[in-house]
Every structure is written in structure tokens, then in C-alpha cells.
Scaffold this motif. Structure first.
Motif, short mmCIF file in Angstrom:
data_model
loop_
_atom_site.label_atom_id
_atom_site.label_comp_id
_atom_site.label_asym_id
_atom_site.label_seq_id
_atom_site.Cartn_x
_atom_site.Cartn_y
_atom_site.Cartn_z
N MET A 1 0.75 -1.06 0.17
CA MET A 1 -0.02 -0.01 0.08
C MET A 1 0.96 1.18 -0.12
N THR A 2 0.44 2.16 -0.98
CA THR A 2 1.37 3.23 -0.89
C THR A 2 0.45 4.54 -0.23
N GLN A 3 1.25 5.28 0.31
CA GLN A 3 0.62 6.47 1.01
C GLN A 3 0.54 7.46 -0.01
N GLN A 4 -0.39 8.26 -0.23
CA GLN A 4 -0.42 9.50 -1.02
C GLN A 4 0.06 10.57 -0.44
N GLN A 5 0.90 11.35 -0.84
CA GLN A 5 1.17 12.78 -0.37
C GLN A 5 0.62 13.68 -1.16
N GLY A 6 0.55 14.65 -0.61
CA GLY A 6 -0.04 16.02 -1.07
C GLY A 6 -0.32 16.80 -0.16
N TRP A 7 -1.09 17.85 -0.60
CA TRP A 7 -1.30 18.79 0.29
C TRP A 7 -2.41 18.65 1.31
N ALA A 8 -2.36 18.88 2.41
CA ALA A 8 -3.69 18.82 3.37
C ALA A 8 -4.28 19.90 3.42
N ALA A 9 -5.46 19.97 3.63
CA ALA A 9 -6.22 21.21 3.79
C ALA A 9 -5.66 22.14 5.03
N PRO A 10 -5.74 23.26 4.80
CA PRO A 10 -5.25 24.05 5.90
C PRO A 10 -6.15 23.88 7.07
N VAL A 11 -5.73 23.86 8.02
CA VAL A 11 -6.76 23.93 9.43
C VAL A 11 -7.01 25.37 9.68
N PRO A 12 -8.42 25.57 9.93
CA PRO A 12 -8.84 26.88 10.19
C PRO A 12 -8.27 27.39 11.67
N PRO A 13 -7.86 28.62 11.66
CA PRO A 13 -7.74 29.07 12.93
C PRO A 13 -8.82 29.07 14.01
N PRO A 14 -8.57 28.77 15.11
CA PRO A 14 -9.56 28.59 16.14
C PRO A 14 -10.37 29.85 16.25
N GLN A 15 -11.57 29.62 16.21
CA GLN A 15 -12.65 30.85 16.34
C GLN A 15 -12.52 31.50 17.89
N THR A 16 -12.56 32.56 17.82
CA THR A 16 -12.59 33.45 19.03
C THR A 16 -14.18 33.45 19.32
N LYS A 17 -14.39 33.74 20.57
CA LYS A 17 -15.68 33.79 20.98
C LYS A 17 -16.17 35.25 20.86
N LYS A 18 -16.98 35.97 20.24
CA LYS A 18 -17.40 37.26 20.12
C LYS A 18 -18.17 37.66 21.44
N ARG A 19 -17.73 38.64 22.02
CA ARG A 19 -18.48 38.94 23.24
C ARG A 19 -19.38 39.90 22.81
N ARG A 20 -20.83 39.74 23.52
CA ARG A 20 -22.00 40.53 23.21
C ARG A 20 -21.63 41.90 23.99
N LYS A 21 -21.84 43.03 23.45
CA LYS A 21 -21.65 44.27 24.14
C LYS A 21 -22.99 44.92 24.55
N TRP A 22 -24.27 44.34 23.98
CA TRP A 22 -25.42 45.07 24.47
C TRP A 22 -25.96 44.59 25.80
N PRO A 23 -25.23 43.48 26.51
CA PRO A 23 -25.72 43.46 28.16
C PRO A 23 -24.99 44.46 28.97
N TRP A 24 -23.79 44.99 28.31
CA TRP A 24 -23.26 45.98 29.08
C TRP A 24 -23.88 47.49 28.69
N VAL A 25 -24.19 47.57 27.47
CA VAL A 25 -24.80 48.76 27.32
C VAL A 25 -26.17 48.98 28.24
N LEU A 26 -26.83 47.68 28.20
CA LEU A 26 -28.16 47.59 29.01
C LEU A 26 -27.76 48.20 30.36
N LEU A 27 -26.70 47.50 30.89
CA LEU A 27 -26.39 47.72 32.22
C LEU A 27 -26.01 49.15 32.66
N VAL A 28 -25.17 49.83 31.65
CA VAL A 28 -24.85 51.21 31.93
C VAL A 28 -26.15 52.01 31.89
N LEU A 29 -26.95 51.78 30.94
CA LEU A 29 -28.21 52.64 30.91
C LEU A 29 -29.28 52.28 32.08
#
Length: 146
Positions: free
Chosen positions: A1-29
Motif C-alpha cells: 500500500m502506498t501512501q499518497q502525499q499531497g497537500w492537506a487542507a489548511p486547518v482553520p484558526p480557532p474561532q474566538t468567541k465574540k463577546r456581546r456588548k448589548w448586556p453591558w450597554v443595558l447595564l450602563v443605561l
């Protein structure tokens, strides 16, 4: 059995969680609203306290040609009503009292006797003047609303 060599698909960077701003805006109000309401209540309380300690002078005056009139006068002071009456008064008649407290005001009632005549009542309190006139036997002049 032969192993194929080739390009592997790039690994996407880890997604950072977006912090929601509206709770803070409501708190300030919400904090701004609570602070504003507290300031408004404190301001109203200060004005009520200042008004309750303010003293005014009430001047009662009765003039006319009637003889032996009855004068009844009342005024609020320190939130209590004091009422006085003098009978068989010859005119002119004057009285001055001081009133203090949140509730201010009173009444001046002048009644002629059996001999009749004309009477005029006048009350000056806190810069306003109220007058009334009566003519005849057992006629009554009432000054109130001050």
C-alpha cells in the motif's frame, strides 16, 4: 500500500468567541436611570424640606363703618390650624401672625351685627392679597384661599 502525499487542507484558526456588548450597554443605561432617579428624588426632598421650614407673615385687616363686628381668623402653622375669634370689634382692626410649615393658609371671616354697616376684609400672605366686602345686617365677608 502506498501512501499518497499531497497537500492537506489548511486547518482553520480557532474561532474566538465574540463577546456581546448589548448586556453591558443595558447595564450602563440602567445605572444611569437609577442614578438620575435618585438625584431627582433627592432634589425634590430638599425643596420640600426647604418649603416646610419657610416662614411667611400673614396680615389680617378689616375696615369699614360697621360697629361691633365679629372677626374670626385662622392660619396654619407647623401644619396645625389655629383659630381665633374676637367679638364686638370696632374698626379698623389689624392682626399679624407668622405661619410656618408645609401647609400654609387660612381664613378671615368678618360678620356685621344687628346694626349693619359695611365691612371689608383683606388678607396679605406670601405676596398675595385677598379681599372681600359685605354690606348690611348680619352680613359676612370671607377672605380665604391664601
Amino acid at each position: 500500500m502506498t501512501q499518497q502525499q499531497g497537500w492537506a487542507a489548511p486547518v482553520p484558526p480557532p474561532q474566538t468567541k465574540k463577546r456581546r456588548k448589548w448586556p453591558w450597554v443595558l447595564l450602563v443605561l440602567a445605572l444611569l436611570m437609577v442614578g438620575g432617579c435618585a438625584a431627582l428624588i433627592a432634589s425634590i426632598g430638599h425643596e420640600v424640606d426647604k418649603e416646610s421650614k419657610r416662614e411667611i407673615v400673614v396680615r389680617y385687616e378689616v375696615t369699614g363703618d360697621a360697629k361691633g363686628v365679629t372677626v374670626t381668623y385662622s392660619a396654619y402653622s407647623d401644619d396645625d390650624l389655629s383659630q381665633n375669634q374676637v367679638s364686638d370689634v370696632d374698626l379698623p382692626w389689624r392682626k399679624e401672625e407668622k405661619a410656618k410649615g408645609f401647609v400654609k393658609g387660612g381664613t378671615l371671616v368678618v360678620t356685621t351685627g344687628a346694626s349693619g354697616g359695611t365691612v371689608r376684609c383683606k388678607v396679605t400672605a406670601d405676596g398675595t392679597t385677598h379681599t372681600a366686602t359685605a354690606d348690611g345686617r348680619f352680613a359676612t365677608a370671607t377672605c380665604d384661599g391664601f
